[in-house]
Enzyme design. Structure first.
Site, PDB file in Angstrom:
ATOM      1  CD1 TRP A 279       0.273  -6.218  -2.943  1.00 14.01           C
ATOM      2  CD2 TRP A 279       0.022  -6.730  -0.774  1.00 14.01           C
ATOM      3  NE1 TRP A 279       0.668  -7.524  -2.761  1.00 14.01           N
ATOM      4  CE2 TRP A 279       0.530  -7.863  -1.449  1.00 14.01           C
ATOM      5  CE3 TRP A 279      -0.218  -6.822   0.594  1.00 14.01           C
ATOM      6  CZ2 TRP A 279       0.805  -9.063  -0.800  1.00 14.01           C
ATOM      7  CZ3 TRP A 279       0.052  -8.024   1.232  1.00 14.01           C
ATOM      8  CH2 TRP A 279       0.559  -9.122   0.537  1.00 14.01           C
TER       9      TRP A 279
ATOM     10  CE  LYS B 290      13.965 -10.680  -9.519  1.00 11.65           C
ATOM     11  NZ  LYS B 290      14.708 -10.308  -8.358  1.00 11.65           N
TER      12      LYS B 290
ATOM     13  CB  CYS C 195      -0.934   0.075   1.197  1.00 11.11           C
ATOM     14  SG  CYS C 195      -2.082  -1.294   1.300  1.00 11.11           S
TER      15      CYS C 195
ATOM     16  CG  ASN D 172       1.559   0.823   4.166  1.00 11.02           C
ATOM     17  OD1 ASN D 172       1.306  -0.372   3.986  1.00 11.02           O
ATOM     18  ND2 ASN D 172       2.788   1.310   4.151  1.00 11.02           N
ATOM     19  N   GLY D 173      -0.596  -0.953   6.305  1.00 11.22           N
ATOM     20  CA  GLY D 173      -0.212  -1.790   7.440  1.00 11.22           C
ATOM     21  C   GLY D 173      -1.330  -2.760   7.772  1.00 11.22           C
TER      22      GLY D 173
ATOM     23  CE  LYS E 146      11.628  -2.381  -5.296  1.00  8.39           C
ATOM     24  NZ  LYS E 146      12.357  -3.429  -6.030  1.00  8.39           N
TER      25      LYS E 146
ATOM     26  CD  GLU F 203      17.454 -12.469  -7.314  1.00  4.24           C
ATOM     27  OE1 GLU F 203      16.937 -12.925  -6.286  1.00  4.24           O
ATOM     28  OE2 GLU F 203      17.072 -11.420  -7.859  1.00  4.24           O
TER      29      GLU F 203
ATOM     30  CG  HIS G 233      20.349 -36.388  -3.342  1.00  2.00           C
ATOM     31  ND1 HIS G 233      20.760 -37.591  -2.821  1.00  2.00           N
ATOM     32  CD2 HIS G 233      21.471 -35.728  -3.700  1.00  2.00           C
ATOM     33  CE1 HIS G 233      22.081 -37.647  -2.843  1.00  2.00           C
ATOM     34  NE2 HIS G 233      22.539 -36.530  -3.381  1.00  2.00           N
TER      35      HIS G 233
ATOM     36  CD  GLU H 221      10.088 -11.109  -8.064  1.00  2.00           C
ATOM     37  OE1 GLU H 221       9.406 -10.778  -7.085  1.00  2.00           O
ATOM     38  OE2 GLU H 221      11.299 -10.839  -8.149  1.00  2.00           O
TER      39      GLU H 221
HETATM   40  O1  M6R Z   1      13.155  -4.324   0.481  1.00  2.00           O
HETATM   41  P1  M6R Z   1      13.721  -5.684   0.766  1.00  2.00           P
HETATM   42  O2  M6R Z   1      15.033  -5.902   0.095  1.00  2.00           O
HETATM   43  O3  M6R Z   1      13.793  -5.990   2.222  1.00  2.00           O
HETATM   44  O4  M6R Z   1      12.696  -6.696   0.109  1.00  2.00           O
HETATM   45  C1  M6R Z   1      12.840  -8.072   0.287  1.00  2.00           C
HETATM   46  C2  M6R Z   1      11.968  -8.834  -0.666  1.00  2.00           C
HETATM   47  O5  M6R Z   1      10.627  -8.532  -0.453  1.00  2.00           O
HETATM   48  C3  M6R Z   1      12.316  -8.537  -2.128  1.00  2.00           C
HETATM   49  O6  M6R Z   1      13.653  -8.792  -2.399  1.00  2.00           O
HETATM   50  C4  M6R Z   1      11.436  -9.398  -3.073  1.00  2.00           C
HETATM   51  O7  M6R Z   1      11.776 -10.735  -2.956  1.00  2.00           O
HETATM   52  C5  M6R Z   1      11.558  -8.889  -4.510  1.00  2.00           C
HETATM   53  N1  M6R Z   1      10.276  -8.862  -5.119  1.00  2.00           N
HETATM   54  C6  M6R Z   1      12.424  -9.727  -5.356  1.00  2.00           C
HETATM   55  O8  M6R Z   1      12.478  -9.331  -6.674  1.00  2.00           O
END
Ligand code: M6R
Length: 609
Positions: free
Chosen positions: A74, A486, A2, A100-101, A604, A482, A505, A489
């Protein structure tokens, strides 16, 4: 999670609110809404979905009013819908709030208010706050907010306005970010700095449980007892253009391309040449006492956790110090063992991730010292840690983290090498050689990006694959994790990462003709092991893309496709080897007709648990 905004000044509020919300849309796009105080009424408009639907809804309307609040959602409590959109109001519709929260005790408060005759309109946790403020309202909005705050539990950044109090906005935060921009005859609040940059660069950072009361010509601050608090502004030097798309189709592509510059900025001022090249972390307050640590514990979430895994390998390799790396949401609820001699490295792009902050506070309570690696100046993490190493990546808007990740890696390497040097593990000559390699990386990343069409072509053929597995060993395993994140998501492809040695395994049972396997192969000592793994998945019908160095021909015969990256020291390869995966995920998302900047269900900054 949010985004909230608020404006009070001489201008019409609606365009300012919409404009500021656009800069916060990365925080959530399930719905959007505004409340503007006109001459007589509070005008509220909301729409389910992205902000553009709200814009369409109000396009033919003139909403008069020079103060208002706005929200991009969100969803946590209650599905995305018009009715669950913020702002929420009390029964008379005179008090409006954005939030927000999460209000954790909302169910209890709701029952209490319902017993008093209040009828709720939405399924949100937020609505209780509007009714609670109303419950305590006896002609003074500020006092009513103070009383309501005594009752609510959870995390919140709140902005409150009332038709009966047309000269001020009341804002408060606890465990959710909120910044206040000080303008000339106008003041603005927002969840994040990019929303303010067009209007002002003078910013107040609100601390937990601080209340701001914004008037047109000044801002007052209080604690939750109502006692005045003195605060100074901080000047934000961020470039406005860096928070815009700058000609790129998406923020994500722009941010991928910004990596060479971001990496240069991360390194700059931290390398000095006297007789030989050395690392200088004095600017962050790092001295030799830090290197005496018995153990390093790294905690983070998501992509930042992957940077932590690279950190573990790097610290063990360069500094010969034991390292534990943990997912913050697990760590905070475990019963972990650590002592005050341990050093915590907490990694977070936003510096506001709820679980990451909780892990940090746990470390703090146990007496351990904390180094924060973060991108956001003035974030909660930055303010609460002992030392802060900024990544200097500039604003990262796309939900999928790219330049924040590679700059986190750069920070981790610098700290690991500094530890190694101070502990006598890395000698002067080697340190200089390592620094040369790090300094070459921005230009190598530039060269790699110039060849991005090769990945685009590969994605054009593979984007429909329903399964994608990434595998690697050591540093390449961390980058496999990673890369899989990517891809899943932003393209919604079912992708997983495996340590290549684990394949036999269990995971190999999943491999068939429909599987794409991306083998990341930069750890030279293990090339033969990786080649065997590639042959094993190929024998089961998989299509294999290899990511390896440009001068390595080891995998030419086994791979279906090869993407070559410039050669660097194997331990530093993650900064380069992740870039093809970022591009692959981006192009798959675009090929599938998705918006890579705003993946479904994600936001984000995860400021709630
Ligand atoms: O702001 P932060 O680095 O603490 O965020 C952590 C994760 O939420 C963030 O890296 C998330 O996994 C991203 N969407 C990855 O692309």
């Amino acid at each position: 999670m949010c985004g909230i905004v608020g404006y009070i000044g001489e201008e019409q509020a609606t365009p300012v609110l919409i404009n500021a919300l656009k800069k916060l849309e990365y925080r959530g796009y399930d719905s959007a809404g505004i409340a503007v105080l006109g001459d007589e009424d509070l005008i509220i408009r909301k729409a389910k979905g992205a902000l553009k639907f709200l814009e369409q809804k109000i396009a033919t309307e003139i909403i008069q009013g020079t103060m208002g609040i706005g929200h991009t959602r969100w969803a946590t409590h209650g599905e995305p819908s018009d009715v669950n959109s913020h702002p929420h109001t009390n029964v008379s519709g005179k008090i409006a709030i954005v939030h927000n929260g999460i209000i954790e005790n909302h169910a209890r408060l709701k029952s209490m208010l319902e017993e008093g005759g209040v009828t709720f309109k939405s399924q949100t946790d937020t609505e209780v706050v509007a009714h609670l403020i109303d419950f305590f309202y006896e002609g003074d909005l500020f006092q009513a907010v103070l009383e309501a705050l005594k009752k609510i539990e959870g995390s919140y950044a709140l902005a409150v306005i009332s038709q009966d109090d047309p000269s001020r906005i009341i804002a408060v935060r606890k465990d959710s970010p909120l910044v206040i921009g000080k303008g000339e005859g106008e003041n603005i609040i927002a969840s994040d700095v990019p929303a303010l940059l067009e209007y002002t660069r003078e910013v107040y950072y609100l601390e937990d449980r601080e209340i701001a009361v914004l008037y047109r010509d000044h801002v007052e601050f209080f604690d939750t007892e109502g006692k005045p608090v003195e605060k100074d502004t901080i000047r934000v030097e961020w470039d406005v253009a860096s928070a815009e798309k700058g000609g790129y189709e998406h923020f994500m592509l722009k941010e991928i391309h910004e990596q060479p510059k971001a990496l240069t900025d991360t390194l700059r001022a931290r390398i000095k040449t006297y007789a030989s090249k050395t690392i200088h972390l004095e600017e962050i307050g790092f001295d030799s006492s830090w290197a005496e640590a018995g153990r390093v514990i790294i905690t983070a979430c998501g992509t930042a956790w992957h940077a932590g895994i690279v950190g573990k390998y790097a610290f063990e390799h360069f500094a010969r110090i034991p390292v534990d790396v943990d997912i913050a949401s697990e760590y905070r609820y475990r019963d972990p063992l650590f002592n005050p001699k341990d050093i915590f490295i907490i990694i977070s792009q936003s510096g506001e991730t709820a679980d990451t902050l909780a892990a940090m506070r746990m470390a703090r309570k146990g007496g351990a010292r904390i180094i924060a690696i973060t991108n956001v100046v003035g974030s909660t993490l930055a303010r609460e840690a002992d030392l802060v190493m900024y990544t200097w990546a500039g604003p990262e808007i796309a939900v999928a983290s790219t330049k924040a990740f590679t700059t986190q890696l750069m920070c981790v390497y610098l700290i690991a090498l500094q530890f190694g040097s101070l502990r006598g593990v890395v000698n002067e000559e080697d340190l200089s050689r390592y620094i040369d390699a790090l300094e070459a990386i921005p230009q190598q990343a530039e060269r790699l990006l110039a060849d991005k069409e090769a990945i685009q072509r590969f994605a054009a053929h593979q984007f429909n694959k329903t399964k994608a597995f990434f595998m690697g060993r050591l540093f390449d395993y961390a980058i496999s994790l990673e890369s899989a994140l990517k891809l899943k998501e932003i393209s919604y492809t079912h992708s997983e990462a495996f340590a290549a040695g684990e394949l036999k395994h269990g995971p190999i049972a999943l491999v068939d003709e429909s599987t794409l396997v991306v083998a990341i192969c930069t750890q030279e000592a293990l090339f033969d092991k990786m080649d065997s793994n590639i042959k094993e998945v190929k024998a089961r019908g998989a299509t294999v893309l290899v990511i390896t160095y440009e001068d390595v021909s080891y995998f030419d015969a086994s791979a279906d496709g090869i993407f070559r990256i410039p050669h660097t020291i194997d331990a530093f390869s993650p900064i380069l080897s992740v870039i093809p995966s970022q591009l692959y995920a981006y192009y798959c998302s675009v090929q599938r007709g998705l918006d890579p900047d705003k993946p479904r269900n994600l936001a984000k900054s995860v400021t709630v648990e």
